[in-house]
Design a protein around this motif. Structure first.
Motif, short mmCIF file in Angstrom:
data_model
loop_
_atom_site.label_atom_id
_atom_site.label_comp_id
_atom_site.label_asym_id
_atom_site.label_seq_id
_atom_site.Cartn_x
_atom_site.Cartn_y
_atom_site.Cartn_z
N GLN A 95 0.98 -1.18 -0.17
CA GLN A 95 -0.07 -0.14 0.08
C GLN A 95 0.85 1.35 -0.01
O GLN A 95 0.23 2.15 0.07
N SER A 96 2.25 0.72 -0.25
CA SER A 96 3.15 1.84 0.16
C SER A 96 3.44 2.62 0.89
O SER A 96 3.92 4.32 1.34
N ASN A 97 3.14 2.11 2.23
CA ASN A 97 3.35 2.84 3.56
C ASN A 97 5.08 2.47 3.92
O ASN A 97 5.77 1.09 3.33
N LEU A 98 5.33 3.51 4.40
CA LEU A 98 6.86 3.23 5.03
C LEU A 98 7.19 2.15 5.99
O LEU A 98 6.45 2.41 7.02
N VAL A 99 7.85 1.19 5.61
CA VAL A 99 8.41 0.02 6.96
C VAL A 99 9.92 0.69 7.86
O VAL A 99 9.17 0.46 8.44
N ALA A 100 11.06 0.74 6.69
CA ALA A 100 11.45 1.38 7.25
C ALA A 100 12.49 1.55 5.76
O ALA A 100 12.23 1.66 4.80
N THR A 101 13.52 3.05 6.82
CA THR A 101 14.70 3.26 6.07
C THR A 101 16.30 3.16 6.19
O THR A 101 16.74 2.51 6.91
N GLY A 102 16.66 3.33 5.23
CA GLY A 102 18.31 3.23 5.70
C GLY A 102 18.99 4.68 6.20
O GLY A 102 18.35 5.70 6.00
N VAL A 103 19.93 4.09 6.81
CA VAL A 103 20.78 4.70 7.41
C VAL A 103 22.15 5.24 7.12
O VAL A 103 22.76 3.52 6.96
N LEU A 104 23.02 5.85 6.30
CA LEU A 104 24.20 6.13 5.71
C LEU A 104 25.29 6.06 6.92
O LEU A 104 25.18 6.37 7.56
N ASN A 105 26.32 5.25 6.02
CA ASN A 105 26.79 4.89 7.14
C ASN A 105 28.17 5.95 7.43
O ASN A 105 28.47 6.51 6.20
N PRO A 106 28.54 6.83 8.23
CA PRO A 106 29.29 7.82 8.42
C PRO A 106 30.39 8.19 7.90
O PRO A 106 31.10 8.71 8.16
N ASN A 107 31.64 6.38 8.08
CA ASN A 107 32.40 6.71 7.79
C ASN A 107 32.63 5.48 6.64
O ASN A 107 32.53 4.06 6.73
N PRO A 108 33.07 5.99 5.55
CA PRO A 108 32.68 5.37 4.00
C PRO A 108 34.10 4.86 4.09
O PRO A 108 35.15 5.50 4.78
N VAL A 109 34.36 3.46 3.26
CA VAL A 109 35.56 3.11 3.86
C VAL A 109 36.40 4.25 1.98
O VAL A 109 36.09 4.01 1.17
N THR A 110 37.69 3.97 2.74
CA THR A 110 38.30 4.92 1.83
C THR A 110 39.98 4.66 0.37
O THR A 110 40.35 3.45 1.82
N TRP A 111 40.00 3.83 -0.07
CA TRP A 111 40.75 3.87 -0.45
C TRP A 111 41.37 4.97 -1.76
O TRP A 111 40.76 5.40 -1.71
N LYS A 112 43.05 4.10 -2.54
CA LYS A 112 43.13 5.14 -3.54
C LYS A 112 43.17 4.24 -4.55
O LYS A 112 43.71 2.86 -4.52
N GLY A 113 43.54 5.08 -5.84
CA GLY A 113 43.93 4.35 -7.32
C GLY A 113 43.03 4.74 -8.04
O GLY A 113 43.46 6.45 -8.25
N GLY A 114 43.07 4.67 -9.39
CA GLY A 114 42.17 4.82 -10.46
C GLY A 114 43.98 5.06 -11.77
O GLY A 114 44.39 4.67 -11.51
N GLN A 115 43.34 5.43 -12.74
CA GLN A 115 44.14 5.96 -14.18
C GLN A 115 44.94 7.40 -13.34
O GLN A 115 44.31 7.75 -12.56
N CYS A 116 45.98 7.39 -14.10
CA CYS A 116 46.64 8.59 -14.46
C CYS A 116 45.74 9.76 -14.89
O CYS A 116 45.27 9.23 -16.11
#
Length: 204
Positions: A95-116
Motif C-alpha cells: 500500500q506504499s506505506n513506509l516500513v523502514a529507511t536506510g541509515v548512511l554509514n558516516p564512515n565510508p571505506v576510503t582507498w586510493k587508485g584510478g588511472q593517471c
C-alpha cells in the motif's frame, strides 16, 4: 541484475521512474544494481552534470520474516573531477506505506587508485581517492506479501568525473516463528528437561 539508463544531453536529466522485479526473496541474498548514465559532456555542462534516480525493486515475502538489506555506492575525487551520490533508500509495503529507511554509514571505506590523468601532455594525479558508502536497512517483522525497495536521489559529476558509476545492493529474509510455533517448541523443550531430571532423580 544490471540496468543501464540512456544518456541525454544537457546539464541535468530526469531519469524516468524505473521498476524491476526481484521475485521471491528468501534466506539466500538477492542482488540488485543499476548504472545511471550522466548527460554527455558538452562545453556548457562539463563543470556540473547530474542525473536523478527513481528506481523501485519489487519483491515477495512468502512467510513472516525479518529483512536485511544493504546498498553500496562509490564516489571519487581527483584531477579528473569529482563524482558524488545523494541517495535515499526505503522499504515500502504493497500500500506504499513506509516500513523502514536506510541509515548512511558516516564512515565510508576510503582507498586510493584510478588511472593517471593527462594534463598538457603530462601524466598527473595517479592516485584518485575513492569513497565507498554502505547503507543498511532492516525490518524485524514483515508479514507475507508484496514489498518494494525504493531508491531515489541524484548522481552528480564535477568536471570530467566519470560517465556514471553503478550502485549495488543485497536483500535477504530470515523466517520469524509464529507465536504458536514458538510456544509449542518451548513447551516441548520444557517437557524434555522435566523428563530428563525425573530419570536422573530415579537413578539416584
Amino acid at each position: 541484475m544490471a540496468i543501464v539508463m540512456m544518456a541525454m544531453g544537457g546539464l541535468a536529466r530526469q531519469a524516468e521512474a524505473a521498476s524491476f522485479n526481484l521475485g521471491t526473496v528468501s534466506t539466500t541474498p538477492t542482488s540488485f544494481s543499476a548504472t545511471p548514465v550522466l548527460p554527455a559532456v558538452t562545453s556548457e555542462n562539463y563543470r556540473q552534470r547530474s542525473v536523478e534516480i527513481d528506481d523501485t525493486y519489487n519483491f515477495t515475502v512468502t512467510t513472516k520474516s525479518a529483512l536485511n538489506a544493504s546498498l553500496t555506492s562509490t564516489s571519487f575525487g581527483g584531477m579528473g573531477g569529482v563524482l558524488n551520490w545523494n541517495l535515499s533508500y526505503s522499504l515500502l509495503d504493497a500500500q506504499s506505506n513506509l516500513v523502514a529507511t536506510g541509515v548512511l554509514n558516516p564512515n565510508p571505506v576510503t582507498w586510493k587508485g584510478g588511472q593517471c590523468q593527462v594534463y598538457q601532455g603530462q601524466q598527473v594525479n595517479c592516485t584518485d581517492t575513492y569513497y565507498s558508502y554502505t547503507t543498511q536497512l532492516a525490518a524485524n517483522e514483515l508479514q507475507a506479501g508484496q514489498y518494494q525497495l525504493r531508491i531515489t536521489g541524484t548522481e552528480s559529476s564535477q568536471l570530467y568525473g566519470g560517465e556514471g558509476n553503478p550502485y549495488a545492493g543485497l536483500v535477504s529474509t530470515t523466517p520469524v516463528p509464529e507465536p504458536s510455533t514458538a510456544l509449542t517448541l518451548g513447551l516441548g523443550l520444557a517437557g524434555l528437561g522435566w523428563m530428563t531430571r525425573r530419570k536422573v532423580a530415579k537413578a539416584a
